[in-house]
Design a protein around this motif. Structure first.
Motif, PDB file in Angstrom:
ATOM      1  N   GLY A  15       0.791  -1.228   0.000  1.00  0.00           N
ATOM      2  CA  GLY A  15       0.000   0.000   0.000  1.00  0.00           C
ATOM      3  C   GLY A  15       0.817   1.267   0.000  1.00  0.00           C
ATOM      4  N   ALA A  16       2.167   1.135   0.106  1.00  0.00           N
ATOM      5  CA  ALA A  16       3.018   2.326   0.088  1.00  0.00           C
ATOM      6  C   ALA A  16       2.991   2.959  -1.305  1.00  0.00           C
ATOM      7  CB  ALA A  16       4.443   1.954   0.469  1.00  0.00           C
ATOM      8  N   PRO A  17       3.129   4.277  -1.372  1.00  0.00           N
ATOM      9  CA  PRO A  17       3.131   4.930  -2.691  1.00  0.00           C
ATOM     10  C   PRO A  17       4.352   4.532  -3.503  1.00  0.00           C
ATOM     11  CG  PRO A  17       3.712   6.484  -0.953  1.00  0.00           C
ATOM     12  CD  PRO A  17       3.268   5.236  -0.265  1.00  0.00           C
ATOM     13  N   ALA A  18       4.148   4.411  -4.806  1.00  0.00           N
ATOM     14  CA  ALA A  18       5.236   4.017  -5.703  1.00  0.00           C
ATOM     15  C   ALA A  18       6.111   5.208  -6.044  1.00  0.00           C
ATOM     16  CB  ALA A  18       4.651   3.399  -6.973  1.00  0.00           C
ATOM     17  N   LEU A  19       7.370   4.916  -6.357  1.00  0.00           N
ATOM     18  CA  LEU A  19       8.254   5.966  -6.874  1.00  0.00           C
ATOM     19  C   LEU A  19       7.744   6.450  -8.221  1.00  0.00           C
ATOM     20  CD1 LEU A  19      11.741   4.423  -5.982  1.00  0.00           C
ATOM     21  CD2 LEU A  19      10.543   6.277  -4.799  1.00  0.00           C
ATOM     22  N   LEU A  20       7.212   5.528  -9.004  1.00  0.00           N
ATOM     23  CA  LEU A  20       6.577   5.906 -10.267  1.00  0.00           C
ATOM     24  C   LEU A  20       5.632   4.797 -10.690  1.00  0.00           C
ATOM     25  CD1 LEU A  20       7.867   4.336 -13.029  1.00  0.00           C
ATOM     26  CD2 LEU A  20       9.863   5.622 -12.268  1.00  0.00           C
ATOM     27  N   THR A  21       4.609   5.185 -11.413  1.00  0.00           N
ATOM     28  CA  THR A  21       3.641   4.262 -11.999  1.00  0.00           C
ATOM     29  C   THR A  21       3.492   4.609 -13.472  1.00  0.00           C
ATOM     30  OG1 THR A  21       2.442   4.057  -9.916  1.00  0.00           O
ATOM     31  CG2 THR A  21       1.280   3.400 -11.915  1.00  0.00           C
ATOM     32  N   GLN A  22       3.599   3.600 -14.336  1.00  0.00           N
ATOM     33  CA  GLN A  22       3.529   3.855 -15.768  1.00  0.00           C
ATOM     34  C   GLN A  22       2.631   2.812 -16.429  1.00  0.00           C
ATOM     35  OE1 GLN A  22       4.960   6.439 -17.663  1.00  0.00           O
ATOM     36  NE2 GLN A  22       3.477   5.593 -19.107  1.00  0.00           N
ATOM     37  N   GLY A  23       1.597   3.281 -17.138  1.00  0.00           N
ATOM     38  CA  GLY A  23       0.774   2.369 -17.908  1.00  0.00           C
ATOM     39  C   GLY A  23       1.418   2.067 -19.242  1.00  0.00           C
ATOM     40  N   PHE A  24       1.018   0.967 -19.859  1.00  0.00           N
ATOM     41  CA  PHE A  24       1.527   0.637 -21.189  1.00  0.00           C
ATOM     42  C   PHE A  24       0.418  -0.021 -21.991  1.00  0.00           C
ATOM     43  CE2 PHE A  24       2.746  -2.782 -18.289  1.00  0.00           C
ATOM     44  CZ  PHE A  24       2.227  -3.911 -18.903  1.00  0.00           C
ATOM     45  N   ASP A  25       0.461   0.182 -23.291  1.00  0.00           N
ATOM     46  CA  ASP A  25      -0.483  -0.413 -24.235  1.00  0.00           C
ATOM     47  C   ASP A  25       0.323  -0.702 -25.482  1.00  0.00           C
ATOM     48  OD1 ASP A  25      -2.600  -1.232 -25.738  1.00  0.00           O
ATOM     49  OD2 ASP A  25      -3.911   0.435 -25.180  1.00  0.00           O
ATOM     50  N   LEU A  26       0.759  -1.968 -25.632  1.00  0.00           N
ATOM     51  CA  LEU A  26       1.774  -2.311 -26.620  1.00  0.00           C
ATOM     52  C   LEU A  26       1.194  -3.165 -27.738  1.00  0.00           C
ATOM     53  CD1 LEU A  26       4.622  -3.257 -24.117  1.00  0.00           C
ATOM     54  CD2 LEU A  26       4.204  -1.035 -25.179  1.00  0.00           C
ATOM     55  N   ASP A  27       1.719  -2.927 -28.951  1.00  0.00           N
ATOM     56  CA  ASP A  27       1.379  -3.746 -30.112  1.00  0.00           C
ATOM     57  C   ASP A  27       2.279  -4.981 -30.071  1.00  0.00           C
ATOM     58  OD1 ASP A  27       0.898  -4.879 -32.553  1.00  0.00           O
ATOM     59  OD2 ASP A  27       1.863  -3.276 -33.712  1.00  0.00           O
ATOM     60  N   THR A  28       1.699  -6.143 -29.843  1.00  0.00           N
ATOM     61  CA  THR A  28       2.478  -7.390 -29.745  1.00  0.00           C
ATOM     62  C   THR A  28       2.068  -8.389 -30.819  1.00  0.00           C
ATOM     63  OG1 THR A  28       0.912  -8.166 -28.058  1.00  0.00           O
ATOM     64  CG2 THR A  28       2.927  -7.122 -27.290  1.00  0.00           C
ATOM     65  N   ALA A  29       1.600  -7.860 -31.964  1.00  0.00           N
ATOM     66  CA  ALA A  29       1.213  -8.737 -33.081  1.00  0.00           C
ATOM     67  C   ALA A  29       2.463  -9.181 -33.813  1.00  0.00           C
ATOM     68  CB  ALA A  29       0.253  -8.006 -34.011  1.00  0.00           C
ATOM     69  N   SER A  30       3.195 -10.135 -33.245  1.00  0.00           N
ATOM     70  CA  SER A  30       4.444 -10.600 -33.831  1.00  0.00           C
ATOM     71  C   SER A  30       4.535 -12.108 -33.650  1.00  0.00           C
ATOM     72  CB  SER A  30       5.637  -9.925 -33.153  1.00  0.00           C
ATOM     73  OG  SER A  30       6.857 -10.468 -33.613  1.00  0.00           O
ATOM     74  N   ALA A  31       5.174 -12.772 -34.609  1.00  0.00           N
ATOM     75  CA  ALA A  31       5.302 -14.229 -34.538  1.00  0.00           C
ATOM     76  C   ALA A  31       6.486 -14.659 -33.692  1.00  0.00           C
ATOM     77  CB  ALA A  31       5.434 -14.806 -35.951  1.00  0.00           C
TER      78      ALA A  31
END
Length: 610
Positions: free
Chosen positions: A456-472
């Protein structure tokens, strides 16, 4: 503002100050001009004011402007003391001029001027006189002071009427006496016209009345003069000099701005006291508000600058260069979007909202309405931008050629956490991980905390991601953020998925990680794996490809345009000449190689109207 047609063209005369509302461009006020405020005018309060008025044309394009500014404008009007020479036949200054024989003249002033010199009928010939005060028809027997024609009075004379009594009768000035005699006895000749036919009946009476009216007008035009005192010199000294900007609309006047220096001034005074753009800012806001309320087809209001003093004075113009800029809100009527995309792209452009799905590098055109007519000064864009994968700050991780499928299977709603050491103080710009995708999209969040942080401690940083992973094949994925300075320490990394699945590549042995299969699994399951995870440093140089080419960028034709704030989610873009000259012949576009969404919230065009 209609998106199908440009705004009205500016007025034919350049924006500036003109001696009349006709706005003849050849009469525009220029630096170096000089005037004299020398005509007493009755004010509405019963006092006398000395005024010179100048007019300013409002270009028709002001009607649709959202703001007006005076850019690069300079105006300085200097009020100075001096002397004015008044002819005794000037009806603006004298209500009565009477010669009593060849030895005395009585002058009655409209305004209590300070007389500093009295002129005689013969230039270069001084005549001694005494100045006497008058009370009605009575004149004091003794002179209040004495002087000579053509010589400065000491002290100056104040008071009206002024009675000048010469020490002896003055010799006749034959030419002046002849002119005065003609003015007093003979009406001004009227021009003769030939009638097409003699008037009859009531027409004769009308003709007689017209002739009498013309004769009365001729008598009214006669001006009294003195053959003894043809003129006087008075002191001119600014008294409460001021400038007043008036708005003229519907036969009414409204004060928009005023600058004043109270009191009498023995030295020159300049107005306005500060930059004109600052002085007139509030007045221009009122003008814009007035123009917005005008019904279609109504005339624009007028502007007049009154230059005033409570006493006569000299006026010079050291600086007079006015330039009017108008700002237009291009979002008032956005045009339909015009997307410049490849045929196979699954990307949409809805008005001024652009959406990139990140499947390939895409260019979309911003659909702005046609610009108004005028010299373009600046185009400013601003709004929100959301990037599914925050643009790179450090180096872009390259795709891995390995097909290994060894590692941790991570699926939706699962979370994994473990420790990762930062061996030296570093400027950290992200994390890279080895990944074998099992879905075309991977969406989640990453948190970095101190290694011993409690739950529950606050994070040094929080980062969302939304990645294109359409790869073989296997990939090296990067989750990036604006660079952050961190001390050497052990840190805890938490990665959770909201959408997608794949294998987080690893070795067979390694540091302890824990997998939490859902929100109801706070303890999780221990993993003895060495997951592929590495810091992305701002100063890293591993020779991999730069991801800046994938981040959203602005272009005008072939020109790249620098925008600010993209990393923060609020972008700003300023386009000025000469780059702006290419628009709209060349489209304004946004390019992106990652999933992103851009919304234009502000699009304002600044034009120079005059």
């Amino acid at each position: 503002m209609s998106p199908s047609a440009p705004l009205s063209a500016p007025a034919f005369a350049p924006f500036g100050l003109y001696p009349s509302a006709s706005f003849n461009a050849t009469t525009q006020l220029k630096a170096g001009a000089t005037f004299v405020l020398d005509r007493p005018l009755a004010s509405g309060t019963g006092s006398v004011v000395f005024r010179r008025s100048l007019w300013l044309p409002l270009p028709a394009a002001c009607r649709d402007a959202s703001a007006l500014q005076l850019a690069d404008s300079q105006l300085e009007l200097r009020f100075s003391p001096g002397e004015l020479n008044l002819a005794s036949d000037d009806p603006h200054w004298f209500t009565a001029v009477d010669d009593d024989g060849r030895q005395q003249t009585r002058l009655a002033f409209v305004w209590p001027a300070t007389v500093v010199r009295i002129d005689g009928p013969h230039a270069g010939k001084p005549y001694a006189f005494g100045l006497h005060r008058a009370d009605g028809e009575a004149v004091s027997a003794e002179a209040t002071q004495r002087g000579q024609t053509g010589v400065t009075l000491a002290p100056p004379w104040q008071g009206s009427p002024l009675v000048v009594r010469f020490d002896r009768p003055l010799p006749a000035n034959v030419r002046a006496d002849t002119i005065r005699e003609a003015m007093l006895t003979k009406p001004r000749a009227q021009p003769q016209t030939r009638a097409a036919a003699p008037p009859k009946g009531g027409e004769i009476l009308q003709a007689q009345e017209a002739a009498l009216a013309a004769e009365a007008a001729a008598f009214a035009q006669r001006r009294l003069t003195s053959t003894l005192v043809p003129g006087v010199a008075i002191a001119a000294r600014p008294a409460s000099p001021r400038l007043r900007l008036m708005l003229l609309e519907g036969g009414k006047e409204r004060l928009l701005w005023q600058a004043i220096e109270p009191g009498e001034h023995a030295t020159p005074v300049s107005l306005p006291g500060s930059a004109l753009a600052q002085e007139w800012a509030a007045a221009l806001e009122q003008i814009v508000a007035t123009c917005r309320k005008l019904p279609p087809g109504a005339d624009l209001p007028g502007l007049r600058l009154d230059i005033e003093s409570d006493a006569p004075c000299l006026l010079s113009v050291p600086h007079a260069a006015l330039a009017l800029d108008a700002e237009y809100d291009l979002l008032a009527a956005p045009a339909a979007a015009d997307a410049d995309t490849d045929a196979d792209q699954d990307t949409t452009a809805d008005g001024l909202r652009l959406v990139f799905d990140g499947t390939r590098h895409t260019r979309l055109a911003l659909a702005l309405p046609p610009p108004p007519t005028g010299a373009r000064r600046a185009l400013q864009l601003g709004g929100r931008i959301r990037c599914a994968d925050t643009p790179a700050v450090g180096a872009e991780p390259a795709a891995s050629g390995t097909d290994a499928r060894q590692g941790l299977l991570l699926e939706e709603d699962q979370r994994v956490e473990g420790r990762l050491a930062l061996p030296t103080p570093s400027r950290v710009a992200g994390l890279a991980l080895g990944w074998h995708p099992l879905s075309a999209r991977l969406r989640g969040s990453l948190r970095v905390l101190p290694a011993d942080a409690r739950r529950g401690a606050p994070a040094l940083l929080t980062q969302g991601f939304d990645l294109d992973t359409a790869s073989a094949g296997a990939l090296r994925l990067a989750v990036r953020w604006p660079a952050l300075d961190l001390q050497a320490q052990a840190l805890r990394i938490e990665v959770g998925l909201q959408e997608g699945r794949g294998i987080w590549l690893s070795g067979s042995e390694g540091e302890a990680w824990r997998l939490h299969r859902d929100a109801g699994d706070p303890e999780g399951r221990g993993l003895a794996l060495r997951l592929q995870l590495a810091w992305l440093l701002d100063d890293s140089a591993d020779g991999t490809a730069d991801g800046s080419a994938r981040r959203p960028s602005f272009h005008l034709g072939a020109q790249a345009l620098p925008a600010t704030g993209i990393e923060t989610g609020r972008f700003s873009l300023l386009i000025a000449p000469p780059a702006l000259d290419a628009w709209p012949a060349q489209p304004l576009c946004v390019e992106s190689g990652i999933a992103a969404e851009l919304a234009i919230e502000r699009a304002s065009l600044t034009l120079r109207l005059g």
